[in-house]
Design an enzyme around this catalytic site. Structure first.
Site, PDB file in Angstrom:
ATOM      1  N   SER A 103       0.820  -1.214   0.000  1.00 39.81           N
ATOM      2  CA  SER A 103       0.000   0.000   0.000  1.00 39.81           C
ATOM      3  C   SER A 103       0.853   1.264   0.000  1.00 39.81           C
ATOM      4  O   SER A 103       1.608   1.510  -0.924  1.00 39.81           O
ATOM      5  CB  SER A 103      -0.955  -0.043   1.194  1.00 39.81           C
ATOM      6  OG  SER A 103      -1.919   0.966   1.123  1.00 39.81           O
ATOM      7  N   ASP A 242      -2.381   6.345  -3.468  1.00 42.64           N
ATOM      8  CA  ASP A 242      -1.223   5.678  -2.868  1.00 42.64           C
ATOM      9  C   ASP A 242      -0.753   4.568  -3.789  1.00 42.64           C
ATOM     10  O   ASP A 242      -1.242   4.417  -4.909  1.00 42.64           O
ATOM     11  CB  ASP A 242      -1.551   5.167  -1.462  1.00 42.64           C
ATOM     12  CG  ASP A 242      -2.554   4.025  -1.475  1.00 42.64           C
ATOM     13  OD1 ASP A 242      -3.320   3.920  -2.454  1.00 42.64           O
ATOM     14  OD2 ASP A 242      -2.585   3.242  -0.508  1.00 42.64           O
ATOM     15  N   ASP A 244      -1.092   1.382  -4.131  1.00 41.81           N
ATOM     16  CA  ASP A 244      -1.990   0.393  -4.732  1.00 41.81           C
ATOM     17  C   ASP A 244      -3.341   0.997  -5.076  1.00 41.81           C
ATOM     18  O   ASP A 244      -4.273   0.275  -5.433  1.00 41.81           O
ATOM     19  CB  ASP A 244      -2.153  -0.827  -3.826  1.00 41.81           C
ATOM     20  CG  ASP A 244      -2.839  -0.520  -2.506  1.00 41.81           C
ATOM     21  OD1 ASP A 244      -2.819   0.653  -2.076  1.00 41.81           O
ATOM     22  OD2 ASP A 244      -3.389  -1.450  -1.888  1.00 41.81           O
ATOM     23  N   ASP A 246      -5.832   2.318  -3.508  1.00 42.31           N
ATOM     24  CA  ASP A 246      -7.078   2.094  -2.778  1.00 42.31           C
ATOM     25  C   ASP A 246      -7.400   3.251  -1.832  1.00 42.31           C
ATOM     26  O   ASP A 246      -8.391   3.205  -1.101  1.00 42.31           O
ATOM     27  CB  ASP A 246      -7.063   0.759  -2.021  1.00 42.31           C
ATOM     28  CG  ASP A 246      -6.027   0.691  -0.910  1.00 42.31           C
ATOM     29  OD1 ASP A 246      -5.192   1.620  -0.796  1.00 42.31           O
ATOM     30  OD2 ASP A 246      -6.038  -0.296  -0.151  1.00 42.31           O
TER      31      ASP A 246
END
Length: 447
Positions: A103, A242, A244, A246
């Site tokens: 992440s 960010d 990833d 999400d």
């Protein structure tokens, strides 16, 4: 059952250091494969996506080896946002989905997130059962039942079409100049392409991943670079994802940054006006600002709080039948559209509101005045238990007493890093600093 491998969002750590080793990834692959595979003779599939970290290659291979050893067929998506895995797992009729990502963490870290066949993240109990299988060992499949692996070349495009479908038909972003910061991560192609296809004038930032620069001085946790780009290019708005994709933070035309609380406030009020906000309830974590709660109360709406972690937000949403939730950090969950936080979808919802209202971003990003909030992190040694020390407990008790009727205090261990997070809120900023600094000093003394 106890969980030692799993934190608040899967398994995470520094690459090539326990638990993020190739050996553990292979064992986890075998364990989760055995957990989800039944012996009915049918097809057993797992979808795997990853972000742009260099270590993603080795973990992708290790997981594939473990999964195929238990008879799972592996579908490799390559670099895609985490919500793409949540979407494509049920779409491709897979038994489970896996995202390889840490992440917002730096490039040297990595993680493994698991999704069930319905596209939602696994429960604590399911993760505990997988840990038990790792510890006990897994019987491999018979040679004739070993699984296969294949690349899926169009997974990213399937996801992009789903994201665009959340925009009202016919709405275009013509004339809107958007800085989009992709954190050199999983959305480095997806986000600019979606915005361009919808008509926006796109200024891309953080779209040159090299395996080592994900989240490096860019993205939702380092939005200053994007804020400077908004001002320099005269952009109408900035969207910061960010690694990833999400989570998201929004930057207005003046370079001011709005966090997830402000985005949720905007969306909750709008959805309530349209009678779309189920049961008049927004779900957020204990970290969300007290100002958000007051904003909702003034409009006859309710804030349901959960422990930190977007999957706990989603669990509460599903249990209560609610359809909007998220975190101050920028996870925005809209279960009408997605099974997990989706920064791109949330960003498009914000842009749609700009177009609908013909308002500048600055009019939409400051929905409430935040109560002053201060949070500090204290790193501790592995195996340490600083929150059990008597002097720390005494400092916490004293701080809680001083905040009665004047604010609130939250102390917690990070689920992804060896950190103690000390957060307090109060209109009295002097008291706020005194409370947080006092507890931090005591934790540092024993950490």
């Amino acid at each position: 059952m106890d969980r030692t491998l799993f934190g608040t969002d899967g398994v995470r750590g520094t690459a090539n250091t326990f638990p993020m080793t190739v050996e553990m990834a292979m064992m986890l692959g075998a364990a989760v494969g055995r957990h989800f595979r039944n012996d009915d003779g049918g097809v057993h599939r797992v979808v795997i996506g990853k972000d742009t970290r260099l270590s993603g290659y080795m973990f992708e291979n290790a997981l594939t080896a473990g999964l195929t050893s238990t008879g799972m067929n592996v579908l490799l998506l390559g670099p895609v946002p985490t919500p793409a895995v949540g979407l494509l797992t049920p779409s491709m009729r897979a038994n489970l989905g896996i995202m390889i990502s840490a992440s917002h963490n730096p490039a040297e870290d990595n993680g493994i997130k698991f999704f069930g066949p319905d596209g939602f993240k696994l429960s604590d109990s399911a993760e505990a059962e997988i840990e038990a299988l790792v510890e006990a060992g897994v019987r491999p499949a018979e040679p004739e039942n070993i699984g296969r692996a294949r690349r899926i070349d169009d997974g990213r495009f399937r996801y992009q079409e789903r994201v665009k479908s959340t925009v009202p038909y016919g709405l275009r972003l013509d004339g809107v100049k958007v800085v989009v910061d992709c954190a050199n991560g999983a959305a480095y192609r997806t986000a600019p392409e979606i915005l361009w296809e919808l008509g926006a004038d796109v200024v891309p930032v953080g779209v040159s991943p090299n395996g080592l620069n994900i989240n490096a001085e860019c993205g939702s946790t380092r939005p200053q670079r994007a804020a400077e780009a908004v001002v320099a290019h005269g952009a109408d708005v900035g969207l910061c994802l960010d690694g990833d994709a999400d989570r998201i933070v929004v930057i207005d035309e003046n370079g001011e940054i709005a966090d997830g609380d402000q985005i949720m406030a905007l969306m909750a009020a709008r959805w309530a006006e349209e009678d779309r906000l189920r049961d008049g309830t927004l779900v957020a974590t204990v970290m969300s600002n007290l100002g958000l709660e007051r904003f909702l109360q003034d409009r006859g709406l309710r804030l349901e709080r959960t422990q930190v972690g977007d999957r706990y937000v989603v669990e509460a949403m599903r249990a209560g039948g609610w359809n909007l939730g998220g975190e101050q950090s920028g996870h925005i969950v809209m279960t009408d559209y997605a099974t997990t936080g989706d920064g791109l979808m949330a960003g498009l919802q914000f842009l749609c509101e700009m177009v609908r209202t013909n308002c500048p971003a600055s009019d939409l990003t400051q929905r409430f005045a935040p109560v002053p909030q201060l949070m500090k992190n204290v790193r501790y040694g592995l195996g340490g238990m600083p929150l059990e020390a008597a002097r720390v407990l005494a400092a916490i008790a004293e701080a809680e007493a001083s905040l009665i009727g004047r604010g609130r205090l939250l102390i917690r261990k990070s689920g992804t890093e060896p950190l103690i997070r000390v957060m307090a809120e109060s209109e009295d900023e002097g008291l706020l600093a005194q409370v947080v600094d006092g507890i931090v000093a005591e934790v540092q003394a024993v950490a």
